[in-house]
Design a protein around this motif. Structure first.
Motif, PDB file in Angstrom:
ATOM      1  N   ASP A 104      53.378 -11.256  91.373  1.00 23.26           N
ATOM      2  CA  ASP A 104      52.255 -12.173  91.175  1.00 23.26           C
ATOM      3  C   ASP A 104      50.922 -11.555  91.584  1.00 23.26           C
ATOM      4  N   GLN A 105      50.960 -10.518  92.417  1.00 20.36           N
ATOM      5  CA  GLN A 105      49.733  -9.841  92.813  1.00 20.36           C
ATOM      6  C   GLN A 105      49.297  -8.794  91.786  1.00 20.36           C
ATOM      7  N   THR A 106      50.206  -8.401  90.902  1.00 24.79           N
ATOM      8  CA  THR A 106      49.912  -7.324  89.946  1.00 24.79           C
ATOM      9  C   THR A 106      49.801  -7.791  88.498  1.00 24.79           C
ATOM     10  N   ILE A 107      50.327  -8.966  88.190  1.00 19.96           N
ATOM     11  CA  ILE A 107      50.338  -9.423  86.805  1.00 19.96           C
ATOM     12  C   ILE A 107      48.931  -9.577  86.243  1.00 19.96           C
ATOM     13  N   GLY A 108      47.976  -9.981  87.071  1.00 20.90           N
ATOM     14  CA  GLY A 108      46.607 -10.138  86.583  1.00 20.90           C
ATOM     15  C   GLY A 108      46.027  -8.831  86.089  1.00 20.90           C
ATOM     16  N   ARG A 109      46.227  -7.770  86.871  1.00 17.41           N
ATOM     17  CA  ARG A 109      45.700  -6.461  86.472  1.00 17.41           C
ATOM     18  C   ARG A 109      46.453  -5.910  85.261  1.00 17.41           C
ATOM     19  N   ASP A 110      47.772  -6.150  85.207  1.00 16.45           N
ATOM     20  CA  ASP A 110      48.562  -5.685  84.063  1.00 16.45           C
ATOM     21  C   ASP A 110      48.092  -6.349  82.770  1.00 16.45           C
ATOM     22  N   LEU A 111      47.855  -7.656  82.825  1.00 16.95           N
ATOM     23  CA  LEU A 111      47.402  -8.361  81.628  1.00 16.95           C
ATOM     24  C   LEU A 111      45.978  -7.954  81.248  1.00 16.95           C
ATOM     25  N   ALA A 112      45.160  -7.646  82.254  1.00 14.61           N
ATOM     26  CA  ALA A 112      43.804  -7.174  81.971  1.00 14.61           C
ATOM     27  C   ALA A 112      43.848  -5.872  81.180  1.00 14.61           C
ATOM     28  N   LYS A 113      44.748  -4.973  81.542  1.00 15.03           N
ATOM     29  CA  LYS A 113      44.906  -3.723  80.788  1.00 15.03           C
ATOM     30  C   LYS A 113      45.361  -4.016  79.363  1.00 15.03           C
ATOM     31  N   GLU A 114      46.230  -4.992  79.223  1.00 17.03           N
ATOM     32  CA  GLU A 114      46.741  -5.373  77.896  1.00 17.03           C
ATOM     33  C   GLU A 114      45.598  -5.854  77.000  1.00 17.03           C
ATOM     34  N   ALA A 115      44.649  -6.583  77.578  1.00 17.88           N
ATOM     35  CA  ALA A 115      43.546  -7.144  76.800  1.00 17.88           C
ATOM     36  C   ALA A 115      42.470  -6.116  76.471  1.00 17.88           C
ATOM     37  N   ARG A 116      42.437  -5.022  77.228  1.00 18.14           N
ATOM     38  CA  ARG A 116      41.482  -3.930  76.966  1.00 18.14           C
ATOM     39  C   ARG A 116      40.038  -4.417  76.960  1.00 18.14           C
ATOM     40  N   LEU A 117      39.708  -5.159  78.006  1.00 16.11           N
ATOM     41  CA  LEU A 117      38.346  -5.657  78.186  1.00 16.11           C
ATOM     42  C   LEU A 117      37.832  -5.216  79.554  1.00 16.11           C
ATOM     43  N   PRO A 118      36.507  -5.193  79.737  1.00 14.08           N
ATOM     44  CA  PRO A 118      35.973  -4.881  81.059  1.00 14.08           C
ATOM     45  C   PRO A 118      36.494  -5.861  82.103  1.00 14.08           C
ATOM     46  N   VAL A 119      36.782  -5.343  83.291  1.00 13.32           N
ATOM     47  CA  VAL A 119      37.296  -6.169  84.379  1.00 13.32           C
ATOM     48  C   VAL A 119      36.221  -6.325  85.445  1.00 13.32           C
ATOM     49  N   LEU A 120      35.947  -7.569  85.810  1.00 19.96           N
ATOM     50  CA  LEU A 120      34.977  -7.895  86.852  1.00 19.96           C
ATOM     51  C   LEU A 120      35.759  -8.287  88.098  1.00 19.96           C
ATOM     52  N   GLU A 121      35.777  -7.405  89.096  1.00 16.63           N
ATOM     53  CA  GLU A 121      36.539  -7.643  90.326  1.00 16.63           C
ATOM     54  C   GLU A 121      35.829  -8.680  91.199  1.00 16.63           C
ATOM     55  N   LYS A 122      36.579  -9.684  91.642  1.00 18.52           N
ATOM     56  CA  LYS A 122      36.043 -10.725  92.524  1.00 18.52           C
ATOM     57  C   LYS A 122      36.757 -10.648  93.869  1.00 18.52           C
ATOM     58  N   CYS A 141      56.228  -7.474  77.933  1.00 20.27           N
ATOM     59  CA  CYS A 141      56.911  -7.381  79.213  1.00 20.27           C
ATOM     60  C   CYS A 141      55.955  -6.901  80.302  1.00 20.27           C
ATOM     61  N   HIS A 142      55.759  -7.735  81.312  1.00 17.93           N
ATOM     62  CA  HIS A 142      54.999  -7.366  82.495  1.00 17.93           C
ATOM     63  C   HIS A 142      55.649  -8.055  83.691  1.00 17.93           C
ATOM     64  N   PRO A 143      55.989  -7.333  84.736  1.00 18.43           N
ATOM     65  CA  PRO A 143      56.618  -7.969  85.901  1.00 18.43           C
ATOM     66  C   PRO A 143      55.719  -9.031  86.531  1.00 18.43           C
ATOM     67  N   PHE A 144      56.312 -10.179  86.845  1.00 18.66           N
ATOM     68  CA  PHE A 144      55.584 -11.215  87.574  1.00 18.66           C
ATOM     69  C   PHE A 144      56.558 -11.958  88.481  1.00 18.66           C
ATOM     70  N   GLY A 145      56.003 -12.703  89.429  1.00 23.48           N
ATOM     71  CA  GLY A 145      56.849 -13.530  90.277  1.00 23.48           C
ATOM     72  C   GLY A 145      57.347 -14.739  89.522  1.00 23.48           C
ATOM     73  N   ASP A 146      56.412 -15.476  88.908  1.00 25.82           N
ATOM     74  CA  ASP A 146      56.798 -16.622  88.082  1.00 25.82           C
ATOM     75  C   ASP A 146      55.727 -16.887  87.026  1.00 25.82           C
ATOM     76  N   ILE A 147      55.931 -17.897  86.224  1.00 28.28           N
ATOM     77  CA  ILE A 147      55.273 -18.037  84.921  1.00 28.28           C
ATOM     78  C   ILE A 147      53.888 -18.664  84.947  1.00 28.28           C
ATOM     79  N   TRP A 148      53.313 -18.906  86.114  1.00 29.23           N
ATOM     80  CA  TRP A 148      52.101 -19.727  86.199  1.00 29.23           C
ATOM     81  C   TRP A 148      50.851 -18.889  85.928  1.00 29.23           C
ATOM     82  N   LEU A 149      50.701 -18.465  84.666  1.00 31.07           N
ATOM     83  CA  LEU A 149      49.624 -17.545  84.281  1.00 31.07           C
ATOM     84  C   LEU A 149      48.239 -18.183  84.356  1.00 31.07           C
TER      85      LEU A 149
END
Length: 326
Positions: free
Chosen positions: A119-137, A78-86
């Protein structure tokens, strides 16, 4: 060597798949779209497929719905998102030798057309889920707007990546530099336009997909009323002139929803470890596309699954998924 985005046909550890969760967005298509997504998830996670599936729901009620529909090996998160287009609002995986990281790009609702909460937060939420280094662009990029061959070549459309509603201050050369620096692409195949009425401004994963090194598949119109006949032919000519091997596959033809031409595409297939899942729409070429794609993936089973209800939201299986490279 710097970080590079692996090709989709390279081995996966897992995949995120978005689960339709918002009745106000999907209306009467919510339950049938959920069923189509679950069928896709089951095909990818089937016994022997070797790919973990994380079905991502936007709230707890949708989580409970999904859990009742899936097999035990599919994990519902469960992670809040606007819609499903991951493919577009989730981070992109990159690798440097054996190291993995997540490239997190800005997302602006496909040029400001669909700004949905989450939709602005789902990327960061999933990044935490994956527990990998995050490269900010610091620029806007959607995963569906590019497709790579795993060897430094990427295909995209000018309609999308050069659209001023994404990165108005970046030139063509700026974007080329960033694709190289951020994802490891040193060659860009620039196609012109995407499909007719595509609200993503011409995402390439609805038009052209790499199936091997320097090997691109593109549709060919088999009916006179195909709304994308000229788009397909122009893209194929550009790719061939570039020096890419091109294989033409039958298109869906004209697909209408509520009296409007929609961007239905067989090219929105997902390449899993053991299966290739192709969306079909009850169109004339549904059988022909499977016969055409299967020889391209001799070590995988090509599976056709209905995606007409997902299409009402604007995309298909590739649009709602994001794979984790092994």
């Amino acid at each position: 060597m710097s970080y590079r985005q692996p090709a989709e046909w390279m081995p996966h550890d897992a995949v995120w798949i978005g689960f339709p969760s918002d009745e106000s967005l999907w209306l009467e298509d919510l339950e049938p779209a959920q069923a189509e997504v679950v069928a896709f998830a089951k095909a990818v996670s089937a016994k022997g497929a070797g790919e973990k599936v994380y079905l991502v729901a936007a709230h707890q009620e949708a989580v409970e719905t999904a859990k009742k529909m899936v097999d035990p090996e599919i994990e519902v998160i469960c992670h809040p998102f606007g819609d499903i287009w991951l493919r577009d609002n989730a981070p992109l995986f990159v690798k440097e030798d054996d190291k993995k990281a997540l490239a997190l790009f800005h997302f602006n609702g496909w040029g400001g057309k669909y700004n949905l909460e989450g939709d602005q937060t789902i990327g960061r939420d999933l990044a935490k889920e994956a527990r990998l280094p995050v490269l900010e662009k610091d620029w806007v990029l959607e995963g569906g707007s590019i497709d790579g061959d795993g060897h430094g070549l990427v295909v995209t459309t000018e309609e999308c990546l050069l659209n001023p509603n994404r990165n108005p201050d970046l030139s063509r050369e700026d974007i080329a530099y960033r694709l190289n620096n951020d994802l490891g692409y040193d060659r860009i195949l620039w196609l012109k336009k995407g499909l007719h009425n595509d609200h993503t401004d011409g995402h390439v994963d609805n038009l052209a997909r790499f199936v091997g090194e320097n090997h691109l598949v593109l549709p060919i119109a088999t009916e006179q009323d195909d709304p994308n006949r000229e788009v397909y032919d122009q893209a194929a000519q550009i790719a061939e002139d570039f020096g890419v091997k091109v294989t033409r596959l039958p298109s869906t033809g004209r697909i209408m929803i509520d009296d409007e031409v929609v961007p239905a595409s067989y090219m929105n297939f997902y390449i899993g470890n053991k299966v290739v899942v192709v969306p079909v729409y009850g169109a004339k070429n549904d059988d022909a596309i499977i016969e055409a794609i299967q020889p391209l993936f001799p070590d995988r089973k090509v599976v056709a699954l209905p995606a007409g209800h997902i299409l009402t939201g604007g995309g298909s299986f590739h649009c709602i998924s994001q794979q984790w490279p092994a």
